[in-house]
Design a protein around this motif. Sequence first.
Motif, PDB file in Angstrom:
ATOM      1  N   UNK A  79      36.209  49.619  27.837  1.00 32.48           N
ATOM      2  CA  UNK A  79      35.021  49.001  28.392  1.00 32.48           C
ATOM      3  C   UNK A  79      35.002  47.476  28.204  1.00 32.48           C
ATOM      4  N   UNK A  80      36.166  46.893  28.380  1.00 30.49           N
ATOM      5  CA  UNK A  80      36.299  45.455  28.158  1.00 30.49           C
ATOM      6  C   UNK A  80      36.275  44.676  29.464  1.00 30.49           C
ATOM      7  N   UNK A  81      36.296  45.407  30.546  1.00 27.35           N
ATOM      8  CA  UNK A  81      36.438  44.711  31.817  1.00 27.35           C
ATOM      9  C   UNK A  81      35.626  45.426  32.898  1.00 27.35           C
ATOM     10  N   UNK A  82      35.149  44.655  33.865  1.00 23.87           N
ATOM     11  CA  UNK A  82      34.360  45.242  34.945  1.00 23.87           C
ATOM     12  C   UNK A  82      35.046  44.931  36.271  1.00 23.87           C
ATOM     13  N   UNK A  83      35.486  45.965  36.952  1.00 26.81           N
ATOM     14  CA  UNK A  83      36.169  45.741  38.234  1.00 26.81           C
ATOM     15  C   UNK A  83      35.287  46.134  39.420  1.00 26.81           C
ATOM     16  N   UNK A  84      34.002  46.279  39.173  1.00 28.00           N
ATOM     17  CA  UNK A  84      33.134  46.804  40.234  1.00 28.00           C
ATOM     18  C   UNK A  84      32.933  45.809  41.388  1.00 28.00           C
ATOM     19  N   UNK A  85      33.273  44.550  41.157  1.00 27.92           N
ATOM     20  CA  UNK A  85      33.101  43.566  42.235  1.00 27.92           C
ATOM     21  C   UNK A  85      34.403  43.310  42.994  1.00 27.92           C
ATOM     22  N   UNK A  86      35.479  44.004  42.600  1.00 28.33           N
ATOM     23  CA  UNK A  86      36.777  43.749  43.238  1.00 28.33           C
ATOM     24  C   UNK A  86      36.754  44.219  44.692  1.00 28.33           C
ATOM     25  N   UNK A  87      37.056  43.282  45.596  1.00 26.17           N
ATOM     26  CA  UNK A  87      37.066  43.630  47.026  1.00 26.17           C
ATOM     27  C   UNK A  87      38.474  43.584  47.604  1.00 26.17           C
TER      28      UNK A  87
ATOM     29  N   UNK B 106      47.298  53.695  37.238  1.00 25.76           N
ATOM     30  CA  UNK B 106      46.835  53.201  38.543  1.00 25.76           C
ATOM     31  C   UNK B 106      45.586  53.972  38.979  1.00 25.76           C
ATOM     32  N   UNK B 107      45.572  55.257  38.668  1.00 21.62           N
ATOM     33  CA  UNK B 107      44.382  56.076  38.968  1.00 21.62           C
ATOM     34  C   UNK B 107      43.151  55.514  38.283  1.00 21.62           C
ATOM     35  N   UNK B 108      43.322  55.159  37.028  1.00 20.37           N
ATOM     36  CA  UNK B 108      42.197  54.597  36.255  1.00 20.37           C
ATOM     37  C   UNK B 108      41.733  53.290  36.898  1.00 20.37           C
ATOM     38  N   UNK B 109      42.679  52.487  37.330  1.00 14.15           N
ATOM     39  CA  UNK B 109      42.319  51.194  37.947  1.00 14.15           C
ATOM     40  C   UNK B 109      41.576  51.439  39.262  1.00 14.15           C
ATOM     41  N   UNK B 110      42.112  52.363  40.060  1.00 18.75           N
ATOM     42  CA  UNK B 110      41.467  52.656  41.355  1.00 18.75           C
ATOM     43  C   UNK B 110      40.038  53.151  41.133  1.00 18.75           C
ATOM     44  N   UNK B 111      39.873  54.001  40.127  1.00 20.86           N
ATOM     45  CA  UNK B 111      38.532  54.554  39.870  1.00 20.86           C
ATOM     46  C   UNK B 111      37.565  53.466  39.418  1.00 20.86           C
ATOM     47  N   UNK B 112      38.107  52.433  38.770  1.00 27.21           N
ATOM     48  CA  UNK B 112      37.230  51.367  38.269  1.00 27.21           C
ATOM     49  C   UNK B 112      36.833  50.379  39.372  1.00 27.21           C
ATOM     50  N   UNK B 113      37.581  50.374  40.475  1.00 32.28           N
ATOM     51  CA  UNK B 113      37.260  49.457  41.587  1.00 32.28           C
ATOM     52  C   UNK B 113      36.286  50.186  42.521  1.00 32.28           C
ATOM     53  N   UNK B 114      35.021  50.023  42.270  1.00 28.46           N
ATOM     54  CA  UNK B 114      34.029  50.855  42.968  1.00 28.46           C
ATOM     55  C   UNK B 114      33.337  50.145  44.130  1.00 28.46           C
ATOM     56  N   UNK B 115      33.697  48.920  44.403  1.00 28.88           N
ATOM     57  CA  UNK B 115      33.008  48.159  45.464  1.00 28.88           C
ATOM     58  C   UNK B 115      33.197  48.845  46.823  1.00 28.88           C
ATOM     59  N   UNK B 116      32.121  48.938  47.598  1.00 25.28           N
ATOM     60  CA  UNK B 116      32.216  49.666  48.872  1.00 25.28           C
ATOM     61  C   UNK B 116      33.105  48.934  49.885  1.00 25.28           C
ATOM     62  N   UNK B 117      33.231  47.624  49.723  1.00 21.46           N
ATOM     63  CA  UNK B 117      34.047  46.861  50.690  1.00 21.46           C
ATOM     64  C   UNK B 117      35.484  46.690  50.223  1.00 21.46           C
ATOM     65  N   UNK B 118      35.909  47.495  49.235  1.00 27.32           N
ATOM     66  CA  UNK B 118      37.250  47.313  48.661  1.00 27.32           C
ATOM     67  C   UNK B 118      38.354  47.474  49.702  1.00 27.32           C
ATOM     68  N   UNK B 119      39.261  46.495  49.759  1.00 24.86           N
ATOM     69  CA  UNK B 119      40.440  46.567  50.617  1.00 24.86           C
ATOM     70  C   UNK B 119      41.670  46.686  49.733  1.00 24.86           C
ATOM     71  N   UNK B 120      42.620  47.536  50.167  1.00 26.42           N
ATOM     72  CA  UNK B 120      43.818  47.720  49.335  1.00 26.42           C
ATOM     73  C   UNK B 120      45.061  47.358  50.130  1.00 26.42           C
TER      74      UNK B 120
END
Length: 527
Positions: free
Chosen positions: A254-262, A281-295
């Motif tokens: 819980x040291x980082x917040x990736x919810x704003x990653x687009x 990578x699964x953990x990272x993907x799950x942490x990127x919760x922004x609806x506009x996320x592009x990969x």
Amino acid sequence: MDFFKALGSGIKFDRKKFQRDIQLFEKPTGGPVSLNAGANCEPGAELDFFAEAKPVAKANPAEETNDGGDAAKAEEEEADALEPFHGPSEIQAFRDRHRIAYYGEPSVEPVRSFAMLFERFTFKAAVRRNFDRLKFTKPTPIQLQALPLALAQQDFVACAPTGSGKTLAYVLPMLHILSEPQRVGYRACIVTPTRELATQVYELLKVLSQGTKFRINHLVKARPTQEGKETDQVKKYDILISTPLRLMYEIEHDLIDLSQVQYLVLDEADQLLELGYLQQVDTILAACTHSGLRKQLFSATIPPEIEDLAQSIMRDPVRLFIGFRNAATEDVEQRLVFVGQEAGKMVEIRNMVQRGFAPPVLIFVQSIDRAKELFHELVYDGLNVDVIHSQRTKAQRDNVIANFRAGRIWVLIATELMSRGIDFKGVNLVINYDFPQTVQSYIHRVGRTGRAGRKGIAVTYFTREDAPYLRSVVNVIRDSGGEVPEWMLELKPATEEKSKLLKIRPPPRQPIITKPSAVKWKMAQLK
Ligand SMILES: Nc1ncnc2c1ncn2[C@@H]1O[C@H](COP(=O)(O)OP(=O)(O)OP(=O)(O)O)[C@@H](O)[C@H]1O
């Protein structure tokens, strides 16, 4: 000894570190010897260590390989071409000419030039200036298409040869899309499999973002738990670059917040989507919760099973392939050398030294132990050699890379750690001392030379035991325009089962020990 003196002509040494070398090489008696492996080593010429990249003879491979009409057309595509495309058929012809295969919707128009890109997308003046300083005159084929595609904010998978400028294809659009620094936390995240590669991407981002207020966090160092808490301090960052393990640790604690990653980029994506990294990578993907996320996924190798997996984690991705799928770069002359048995490899290396070679040379082996063994052999031979593997400290690894880049190390022995992504522009020769365990590994290792339009040579040793795996590498050599003897094309490919086994476990090999001093060293290691 004369050979080494000759070879040393024109090379600058770190005088303290290379006292012994200096004694050996001072006052060379003649010009460099003509060496069979050296693109830079003409008789009488000075060695050209890490000089600026030579004119890109073939930035777009299609220009040389197509017929006269196409070549003339390509000529017209000047560095500043701005002529708009007139409809889908012209776009298709342009893609064909640059060997761009584009699958999926929407069909985003490529650009003809950097000038066209900057006309279509208005970049910040500082980014433009920084880009101009790179002095890139023409986009490479992947850049022709991936730059506008990324700027159109599409999900995509891109597969293009090693050394063809994939990093710029995601870094430059990222700076445009993020527009202005905002204190909301990370909005872009780049994941690479190794710390060294993350550092390299960070360096390019630093160059391109000079004079903007973007804050980039190169997260590879461990940090005390409290320091990393999602405080205002951390919110100031816009872009994050990290390795999967480090990032998973941050997320799980819980040291980082990736919810704003687009904007999420997986570099060397096929490796990141393999078993060893998948959980991270699964953990990272799950942490990127922004609806506009592009990969966006990049690699020089995307096997079909990984392509399927990639598609399952993306939204209708476009798929972009440059040239043959999973082929080696055409700028590398690839050679296969049969060495009989293990002992034949040292004989071959020593013969090469006798004949002469043009450093810098990168040698790949299959394990840390073998890297250490080979290092001791070559050091006792008096070669200016160093070794890099994951048991060396981070500081040591950084030093080795810096020294190799600066030409202070001529021969670098490496494990798989260095096979992907690392951009040593001047490497003349790659030696696969141990046969690579997968065809992807072969492509990436070989791709450490022949970068950014330069030429290179890759030599792969094989023993009787490696012979069953030869065929897949032979196919790669053929697909990238190399010549292979007819009998090799008739070899049976290894069974799927055998290939899978080899991928998991390197084959047992005789230790690399030929000298009493090395035996003594090995015995001390085993104590
Ligand atoms: N348009 C261009 N013109 C000339 N050189 C370029 C251009 N774009 C990138 N380069 C240079 O090409 C080299 C290779 O680029 P990069 O490391 O991005 O390759 P890559 O495709 O990611 O390779 P790999 O698959 O091995 O990681 C770099 O030194 C970079 O500066």
